[in-house]
Design a protein around this motif. Structure first.
Motif, mmCIF file in Angstrom:
data_model
loop_
_atom_site.group_PDB
_atom_site.id
_atom_site.type_symbol
_atom_site.label_atom_id
_atom_site.label_comp_id
_atom_site.label_asym_id
_atom_site.label_seq_id
_atom_site.Cartn_x
_atom_site.Cartn_y
_atom_site.Cartn_z
ATOM 1 N N ASP A 19 0.796 -1.223 0.000
ATOM 2 C CA ASP A 19 0.000 0.000 0.000
ATOM 3 C C ASP A 19 0.831 1.278 0.000
ATOM 4 O OD1 ASP A 19 -2.305 -1.536 -0.008
ATOM 5 O OD2 ASP A 19 -2.476 -1.531 2.172
ATOM 6 N N GLU A 20 2.150 1.144 -0.039
ATOM 7 C CA GLU A 20 3.029 2.303 0.002
ATOM 8 C C GLU A 20 3.966 2.246 -1.199
ATOM 9 O OE1 GLU A 20 4.180 2.902 4.451
ATOM 10 O OE2 GLU A 20 3.649 0.788 4.097
ATOM 11 N N GLN A 21 3.555 2.872 -2.288
ATOM 12 C CA GLN A 21 4.264 2.746 -3.557
ATOM 13 C C GLN A 21 5.731 3.151 -3.463
ATOM 14 O OE1 GLN A 21 2.456 4.853 -6.794
ATOM 15 N NE2 GLN A 21 3.886 4.039 -8.284
ATOM 16 N N GLU A 22 6.030 4.273 -2.859
ATOM 17 C CA GLU A 22 7.421 4.725 -2.767
ATOM 18 C C GLU A 22 8.250 3.776 -1.909
ATOM 19 O OE1 GLU A 22 9.001 6.939 -4.511
ATOM 20 O OE2 GLU A 22 7.217 7.701 -5.505
ATOM 21 N N LEU A 23 7.691 3.320 -0.809
ATOM 22 C CA LEU A 23 8.417 2.407 0.062
ATOM 23 C C LEU A 23 8.657 1.069 -0.635
ATOM 24 C CD1 LEU A 23 9.740 1.627 2.732
ATOM 25 C CD2 LEU A 23 7.453 1.051 3.600
ATOM 26 N N SER A 24 7.649 0.552 -1.319
ATOM 27 C CA SER A 24 7.820 -0.750 -1.970
ATOM 28 C C SER A 24 8.918 -0.699 -3.029
ATOM 29 C CB SER A 24 6.500 -1.241 -2.558
ATOM 30 O OG SER A 24 5.983 -0.350 -3.514
ATOM 31 N N GLY A 25 8.952 0.352 -3.822
ATOM 32 C CA GLY A 25 10.029 0.498 -4.809
ATOM 33 C C GLY A 25 11.383 0.675 -4.145
ATOM 34 N N ALA A 26 11.399 1.416 -3.047
ATOM 35 C CA ALA A 26 12.650 1.648 -2.324
ATOM 36 C C ALA A 26 13.183 0.352 -1.716
ATOM 37 C CB ALA A 26 12.430 2.695 -1.230
ATOM 38 N N VAL A 27 12.282 -0.506 -1.235
ATOM 39 C CA VAL A 27 12.709 -1.777 -0.650
ATOM 40 C C VAL A 27 13.443 -2.607 -1.695
ATOM 41 C CG1 VAL A 27 11.863 -4.000 0.235
ATOM 42 C CG2 VAL A 27 11.012 -1.864 1.213
ATOM 43 N N THR A 28 12.885 -2.683 -2.889
ATOM 44 C CA THR A 28 13.543 -3.453 -3.953
ATOM 45 C C THR A 28 14.917 -2.885 -4.247
ATOM 46 O OG1 THR A 28 11.422 -4.044 -4.927
ATOM 47 C CG2 THR A 28 13.359 -4.249 -6.339
ATOM 48 N N SER A 29 14.999 -1.581 -4.430
ATOM 49 C CA SER A 29 16.296 -0.948 -4.711
ATOM 50 C C SER A 29 17.276 -1.164 -3.571
ATOM 51 C CB SER A 29 16.115 0.560 -4.930
ATOM 52 O OG SER A 29 15.354 0.803 -6.081
ATOM 53 N N ALA A 30 16.805 -0.984 -2.359
ATOM 54 C CA ALA A 30 17.685 -1.104 -1.189
ATOM 55 C C ALA A 30 18.227 -2.521 -1.038
ATOM 56 C CB ALA A 30 16.932 -0.693 0.074
ATOM 57 N N LEU A 31 17.373 -3.514 -1.198
ATOM 58 C CA LEU A 31 17.803 -4.887 -0.979
ATOM 59 C C LEU A 31 18.766 -5.391 -2.044
ATOM 60 C CD1 LEU A 31 14.571 -6.556 0.416
ATOM 61 C CD2 LEU A 31 16.624 -5.855 1.665
ATOM 62 N N LEU A 32 18.835 -4.689 -3.159
ATOM 63 C CA LEU A 32 19.783 -5.061 -4.205
ATOM 64 C C LEU A 32 21.141 -4.398 -3.999
ATOM 65 C CD1 LEU A 32 17.433 -4.929 -7.320
ATOM 66 C CD2 LEU A 32 18.296 -6.957 -6.132
ATOM 67 N N GLY A 33 21.251 -3.543 -2.975
ATOM 68 C CA GLY A 33 22.478 -2.800 -2.724
ATOM 69 C C GLY A 33 23.623 -3.654 -2.213
ATOM 70 N N ASP A 48 25.894 -2.442 0.139
ATOM 71 C CA ASP A 48 26.277 -2.004 1.476
ATOM 72 C C ASP A 48 26.359 -3.244 2.379
ATOM 73 O OD1 ASP A 48 25.883 -1.254 4.237
ATOM 74 O OD2 ASP A 48 25.144 0.696 3.588
ATOM 75 N N PRO A 49 27.459 -3.422 3.134
ATOM 76 C CA PRO A 49 27.580 -4.605 4.008
ATOM 77 C C PRO A 49 26.435 -4.724 5.017
ATOM 78 C CG PRO A 49 29.684 -3.479 3.833
ATOM 79 C CD PRO A 49 28.672 -2.606 3.147
ATOM 80 N N ASP A 50 25.922 -3.595 5.492
ATOM 81 C CA ASP A 50 24.800 -3.646 6.424
ATOM 82 C C ASP A 50 23.531 -4.131 5.725
ATOM 83 O OD1 ASP A 50 26.161 -2.800 8.788
ATOM 84 O OD2 ASP A 50 26.118 -0.745 8.030
ATOM 85 N N VAL A 51 23.361 -3.762 4.454
ATOM 86 C CA VAL A 51 22.229 -4.260 3.666
ATOM 87 C C VAL A 51 22.405 -5.760 3.413
ATOM 88 C CG1 VAL A 51 21.045 -4.153 1.435
ATOM 89 C CG2 VAL A 51 21.721 -2.035 2.587
ATOM 90 N N GLU A 52 23.622 -6.171 3.087
ATOM 91 C CA GLU A 52 23.877 -7.593 2.858
ATOM 92 C C GLU A 52 23.530 -8.407 4.101
ATOM 93 O OE1 GLU A 52 27.821 -8.234 1.291
ATOM 94 O OE2 GLU A 52 27.400 -6.968 -0.463
ATOM 95 N N HIS A 53 23.886 -7.871 5.263
ATOM 96 C CA HIS A 53 23.555 -8.542 6.531
ATOM 97 C C HIS A 53 22.038 -8.674 6.681
ATOM 98 C CE1 HIS A 53 23.733 -9.575 10.789
ATOM 99 N NE2 HIS A 53 22.820 -8.650 10.975
ATOM 100 N N LEU A 54 21.318 -7.586 6.460
ATOM 101 C CA LEU A 54 19.863 -7.619 6.590
ATOM 102 C C LEU A 54 19.231 -8.504 5.524
ATOM 103 C CD1 LEU A 54 18.973 -3.954 7.533
ATOM 104 C CD2 LEU A 54 18.436 -6.012 8.843
ATOM 105 N N ARG A 55 19.765 -8.482 4.325
ATOM 106 C CA ARG A 55 19.242 -9.332 3.255
ATOM 107 C C ARG A 55 19.331 -10.808 3.678
ATOM 108 N NH1 ARG A 55 21.647 -7.040 -1.155
ATOM 109 N NH2 ARG A 55 23.520 -8.281 -0.827
ATOM 110 N N GLY A 56 20.431 -11.167 4.328
ATOM 111 C CA GLY A 56 20.571 -12.526 4.836
ATOM 112 C C GLY A 56 19.541 -12.846 5.905
ATOM 113 N N ARG A 57 19.309 -11.904 6.801
ATOM 114 C CA ARG A 57 18.311 -12.116 7.862
ATOM 115 C C ARG A 57 16.902 -12.203 7.279
ATOM 116 N NH1 ARG A 57 19.596 -8.089 12.763
ATOM 117 N NH2 ARG A 57 18.388 -9.608 13.938
ATOM 118 N N ILE A 58 16.612 -11.344 6.307
ATOM 119 C CA ILE A 58 15.299 -11.356 5.655
ATOM 120 C C ILE A 58 15.099 -12.686 4.931
ATOM 121 C CG2 ILE A 58 13.955 -10.333 3.759
ATOM 122 C CD1 ILE A 58 15.256 -7.580 4.711
ATOM 123 N N GLY A 59 16.112 -13.104 4.189
ATOM 124 C CA GLY A 59 16.031 -14.374 3.474
ATOM 125 C C GLY A 59 15.829 -15.547 4.420
ATOM 126 N N ALA A 60 16.534 -15.537 5.540
ATOM 127 C CA ALA A 60 16.400 -16.620 6.523
ATOM 128 C C ALA A 60 14.999 -16.645 7.124
ATOM 129 C CB ALA A 60 17.459 -16.481 7.615
#
Length: 192
Positions: A108-122, A124-136
């Motif tokens: 329901d939040e168009q800007e946030l949803s697009g930003a999430v996709t862009s952010a998770l593809l980054g 940044d080591p902190d993003v990589e860490h979170l991507r691993g946690r999200i995936g798990a």
């Protein structure tokens, strides 16, 4: 302490005191507001810090980049969202409900949803860490929905389905609601 409560007291970089957790909460809430107004391309950590009423240096203490901040928002929403409770004996019904629930977290939040996709593809080591946690977390939910002794290939296929759908939504090939419908149809093909 429950999983969502523990997330509130933990940021990617360190364990948080109560006051620090409040600051991180202010930053994440302000980021959603700034995103809605400025879009991901226009958002800066400086803007988010100002909207949260904290110094820019303080914001950077917790978040290395705007990608890290957006990934943190998604992580927090994911762990705060209850897994759909289903007593249905059919694992397909349980898996579809789980994947739809995850896909709709930011629908329901168009800007946030697009930003999430862009952010998770980054990168940044902190993003990589979170991507691993999200995936798990997503893997854990899929496995729980499938039931005892799931086929690892089916689990991986469903993970790939979700990840691919997230990218498609971020690329504008449909709204998150439409993508949730496609996830459901594709999951049904995998689980037949």
């Amino acid at each position: 302490m429950s999983e969502p409560d523990s997330v509130i007291l933990e940021a990617t970089r360190r364990r948080l005191s109560g006051k620090q957790a409040d600051t991180v909460d202010k930053l994440t809430r302000s980021a959603v507001e700034v995103l809605a107004r400025e879009g991901f391309a226009g958002m800066t950590i400086r803007m988010v810090a100002a909207a949260a009423g904290v110094g820019t240096a303080t914001a950077y203490t917790y978040f290395s980049s705007k990608e890290h901040l957006v990934a943190e928002i998604f992580w927090r929403r994911l762990v705060a969202s209850p897994s759909p409770v289903s007593e249905d004996p059919d694992p397909t019904v349980r898996v579809v409900a789980e994947l739809r629930n995850i896909a709709m977290l930011v629908a329901d939040e168009q800007e946030l949803s697009g930003a999430v996709t862009s952010a998770l593809l980054g990168r940044d080591p902190d993003v990589e860490h979170l991507r691993g946690r999200i995936g798990a977390e997503i893997r854990k939910r899929i496995i729980r929905a499938l039931g005892p002794n799931p086929d690892p290939d089916v689990v991986e296929s469903l993970e790939l389905l979700y990840a691919g759908a997230l990218v498609r939504a971020g690329m504008g090939y449909g709204s998150y609601s439409e993508i949730a419908d496609r996830i459901e149809a594709s999951a049904l093909l995998i689980l037949r």
